[in-house]
Design a protein around this motif. Structure first.
Motif, PDB file in Angstrom:
ATOM      1  N   PRO A   1      20.964 -64.552  18.333  1.00 52.55           N
ATOM      2  CA  PRO A   1      19.499 -64.608  18.385  1.00 52.55           C
ATOM      3  C   PRO A   1      18.910 -63.859  17.197  1.00 52.55           C
ATOM      4  O   PRO A   1      19.542 -62.949  16.646  1.00 52.55           O
ATOM      5  CB  PRO A   1      19.174 -63.897  19.708  1.00 52.55           C
ATOM      6  N   PRO A   2      17.710 -64.212  16.760  1.00 52.53           N
ATOM      7  CA  PRO A   2      17.103 -63.504  15.624  1.00 52.53           C
ATOM      8  C   PRO A   2      16.875 -62.032  15.945  1.00 52.53           C
ATOM      9  O   PRO A   2      16.554 -61.683  17.085  1.00 52.53           O
ATOM     10  CB  PRO A   2      15.780 -64.236  15.405  1.00 52.53           C
ATOM     11  N   PRO A   3      17.044 -61.159  14.960  1.00 55.15           N
ATOM     12  CA  PRO A   3      16.844 -59.732  15.204  1.00 55.15           C
ATOM     13  C   PRO A   3      15.362 -59.403  15.353  1.00 55.15           C
ATOM     14  O   PRO A   3      14.497 -60.201  14.965  1.00 55.15           O
ATOM     15  CB  PRO A   3      17.418 -59.083  13.936  1.00 55.15           C
TER      16      PRO A   3
ATOM     17  N   THR B   1      11.718 -57.939  14.570  1.00 56.98           N
ATOM     18  CA  THR B   1      10.988 -57.797  13.310  1.00 56.98           C
ATOM     19  C   THR B   1      11.174 -56.388  12.754  1.00 56.98           C
ATOM     20  O   THR B   1      10.978 -55.404  13.461  1.00 56.98           O
ATOM     21  CB  THR B   1       9.486 -58.073  13.522  1.00 56.98           C
TER      22      THR B   1
ATOM     23  N   LYS C   1      26.217 -64.117  12.441  1.00 55.88           N
ATOM     24  CA  LYS C   1      24.755 -64.170  12.329  1.00 55.88           C
ATOM     25  C   LYS C   1      24.151 -65.530  12.673  1.00 55.88           C
ATOM     26  O   LYS C   1      23.148 -65.595  13.411  1.00 55.88           O
ATOM     27  CB  LYS C   1      24.316 -63.744  10.923  1.00 55.88           C
TER      28      LYS C   1
END
Length: 272
Positions: A166-168, A170, A162
């Protein structure tokens, strides 16, 4: 039918699972999981069965071997060629169809049994996928899932990756939440009866040591390939992730490379 999510998100998700060689993971690492799901769901002749996020058919092919009428659906049709070859080698016929788990192209109550083997859990919007799962199951029909748990090896692997990913999107939820009993009860609610949740372990003996596990998943498992791709220009982070994944597998080594990967086995009946 649930409204589709943005096309660019679906395209990225499809591309991730086309990376590497997921059929190799399914056949070399977890070949028995699909058969276990078919066994516990008592799939048999005359049943119309849908496998959601079927990949290359780890559960769909064993279902077809029982004589059931099977549809193997997946967002990533690139996986179907390997599935067709496996099915042909085992002498069974089934339908392969591109489909989004969050917006299935099937009628209400179309299937006698709806299953997914470490598949639906990767749809990013859990409630949407759960709603579709229930919708296409006949009243009284069987629902059967195998999902990796947050506390098991694969859940810990995703937690390890994690910080490098990259950020998941929204609103997206971590896949291993589908392996949490409270979360599954919340997703399915009172729309199912006879809900049973059992933690079991898949015995993994494919890898001699942690480094071999890491190198295999780094080359073949789409989510891991995607994380490495995201940090391709950062050698220090690559080296750190290399160490952490190998160490994680070594910590779970029960001897001679043998590991146990925990999963949640979910069975239920759709309420009338």
């Amino acid at each position: 039918m649930t409204e589709s999510r943005p096309a660019d998100l679906k395209a990225r998700h499809r591309a991730m699972w086309a990376l590497g060689d997921y059929p190799a993971v399914a056949t070399e690492v977890i070949p028995g999981l699909g058969r276990r799901l078919i066994e516990v769901c008592r799939i048999g002749p005359g049943q119309r069965v849908l496998d959601i996020a079927a990949g290359s058919g780890n559960a769909a092919i064993p279902a077809a071997e029982t004589g059931a009428d099977v549809v193997a659906s997946d967002l990533t049709p690139e996986l179907f060629d390997a599935g067709r070859r496996l099915a042909a080698a085992r002498g069974v016929d089934l339908q392969w169809q591109e489909a989004d788990a969050e917006a299935l192209p099937y009628a209400d109550a179309e299937f006698d049994a709806v299953i997914s083997c470490v598949g639906i859990m990767f749809a990013p919007f859990h409630q949407a996928a759960a709603d579709e799962l229930v919708r296409v199951t006949k009243p009284g029909g069987t629902i059967g899932l195998i999902n990796w748990t947050p506390t098991g090896f694969i859940g810990q692997m995703f937690a390890t990756m994690k910080p490098f990913a990259p950020p998941p999107p929204t609103g997206a939820l971590p896949p291993p939440m589908w392996g949490d009993e409270t979360h599954v009860r919340s997703l399915l609610g009172d729309r199912v009866a006879d809900l049973e949740l059992r933690r079991e372990n898949a015995v993994i003996d494919r890898f001699a040591d942690g480094a071999e596990f890491r190198d295999f998943f780094k080359a073949y498992y789409g989510p891991t390939v995607a994380v490495y791709k995201a940090i391709a220009a950062e050698p220090d982070r690559i080296a750190r992730l290399d160490r952490e994944l190998a160490d994680l597998a070594s910590q779970h080594d029960l001897g001679n490379g043998r590991m146990e990967w925990e999963y949640l086995l979910v069975t239920a009946r759709r309420s009338a």
